[in-house]
Scaffold this motif. Structure first.
Motif: not given
Length: 464
Positions: A259-278
């Motif tokens: 569970g992440t609260l931010v879009d990891m891709a914003d920092w060049g990290l692999p994307p992961e679905v956020t809680v807000a998106q879910t």
């Protein structure tokens, strides 16, 4: 005939000046217990005929007592250097907390707090209210509640919403994580009946639709955060499962795991679905961890529809699984960092470690290599080397982060990777690396500049 050594009595030794500092430092009870253990060992040697005179002098006995006391009073939980290459290492405590969070916990430790006291009206408050406003702001959920970890969150949500009923889950999402946490077992403990749909690699919307019956309590999606199925695969999107659930007047629950609260891709990290998106996809209840990608304390966070969260909070298990003031203090301080996304990568320790540039770690490796070489000598070859870190704790299992570190390769027949690992574990602050390809790899991603002096100061202890 040689006269056997004489062992002083405990009473005489307790009056001797040699033991006075130990009585002051450790207390009479602890020092006396340790003294008796030492004397018992000396008497056993005396009976065996192996006792020498020197160890029976009061000063020598005091030394043995001091060593015994130091061992018994040493903390079992101690800091280590995590050079494994796994940032969120479950066995090493997962997320490291930022200074702001540490300060918040320290205050909660030393001051009375309004844990369940409403400062507005002077009545009893709800401890969850200390953080639920922040959580809802960051996730878009209507309501939230907190328990001690995500396994507890899943157990509580299922027990409150589906006990006695059927829960429909794709076969490809019946995960097992570390410590034998298995979705089917948790369902059984929650009083639910698991209904598997689809196959291991392919599940379709019609699989869910066909499984819905009069005993169905909810549809569930489980984020497969600790493995990935590749190739001929198919899964149903959260929004589509939510639509099926809502058409049948059923709730849809998603266990996000990390569970992440931010879009990891914003920092060049692999994307992961956020809680807000879910939540935006239509999920009615979402569960996730506080100490993984979120970067906070161990906690299980449950967010979702207000009426469903209210049912969950009324369940008898909620009190058994609730968190205390230290977790809430740490969680609130962590969540407040997310209110300032521009500085999040600098202030949130977990995100800062994720985003460390490989060039910084390379410079660090090149500076440390000669120091380690001097400490270990010619039996070992120390070389800076590119490496691949992983996020850990089941998050993004197939993605890696470019890193840099040191490869310690044995050069002598007597040099052993296992023995070196043991030597490193016995340092005042143990160094934990990973054995790979016949060498010991020390990934420097988690060794920040502030920690480097403490790392180098103890290298001299490795010299033979």
């Amino acid at each position: 005939m040689t006269t056997p050594p004489r062992i002083p009595s405990a009473d005489a030794l307790l009056r001797d000046a040699a033991l006075a500092p130990l009585l002051a430092d450790y207390g009479r009870s602890s020092a006396t217990a340790a003294l008796r253990q030492v004397l018992d060992a000396l008497r056993a040697q005396l009976r065996a005929g192996t006792l020498q005179a020197a160890p029976t002098a009061p000063a020598a006995i005091a030394t043995q007592v001091q060593q015994a006391l130091a061992r018994s009073h040493a903390p079992r939980l101690k800091p280590v250097f995590n050079l494994t290459g796994t940032v969120l290492h479950t066995n090493l405590g997962r997320a490291l907390l930022p200074p702001e969070v540490v300060a918040s916990v320290a205050q909660a430790l030393t001051c009375p707090m309004n844990l369940e006291y409403d400062l507005e009206d002077g009545g009893r408050g709800d401890r969850d209210d200390l953080v639920t406003g922040l959580i809802c702001q960051l996730t878009g959920a209507e309501a939230a509640t907190i328990v001690n970890n995500n396994a507890a969150a899943v157990l509580l949500a299922l027990g409150a919403l589906a006990a006695g009923g059927e829960v429909v889950v794709s076969r490809g999402e019946l995960v097992e994580i570390g410590g034998a946490f298995r979705i089917p077992d948790i369902m059984a403990q929650a009083g639910c009946r698991l209904v598997e749909v689809g196959t291991t690699n392919r599940t379709h919307a019609y699989d869910y639709e066909r499984a819905i019956g009069e005993h169905t309590a909810l549809l569930m999606k489980v984020h497969t955060s600790n493995y990935a199925i590749q190739g001929f695969t198919r899964s149903v999107q959260d929004a589509d499962v939510a639509a099926l659930a809502h058409a049948a007047r059923l709730p849809m629950v998603v266990d996000l795991g990390s569970g992440t609260l931010v879009d990891m891709a914003d920092w060049g990290l692999p994307p992961e679905v956020t809680v807000a998106q879910t939540i935006a996809s239509g999920a009615d209840v979402v569960t996730f961890s506080g100490d993984k990608l979120l970067g906070g304390p161990q906690a299980g966070i449950i967010v979702g529809r207000k009426d469903l969260i209210a049912r969950i909070k009324r369940h008898p298990l909620k009190r058994a699984l609730r968190v205390g003031k230290l977790t809430l203090a740490a969680l609130e301080a962590t969540l407040r960092l997310y209110q300032h996304p521009e500085t999040l990568a600098q202030r949130l320790t977990t995100l800062r470690l994720f985003t460390r540039p490989a060039s910084a770690m390379q410079a660090q490796a090149e500076a440390l290599a000669p120091l380690l070489q001097t400490a270990l000598g010619a039996d070992w070859h120390i070389a800076p080397s590119p490496m691949a870190s992983q996020i850990g704790s089941g998050a993004l299992p197939v993605d890696s982060l470019d890193s840099f570190g040191l490869v310690l390769r044995p050069q002598a027949k007597t040099a052993s990777v296992a023995q070196l690992q043991e030597r490193l574990r016995r340092l005042p602050r143990p160094i934990i690396g990973r054995a790979q390809d016949g060498a010991l790899w020390l990934d420097l991603r988690c060794l920040e500049a502030a920690e480097q002096p403490a790392f180098t100061e103890q290298l001299a202890l490795l010299k033979a």
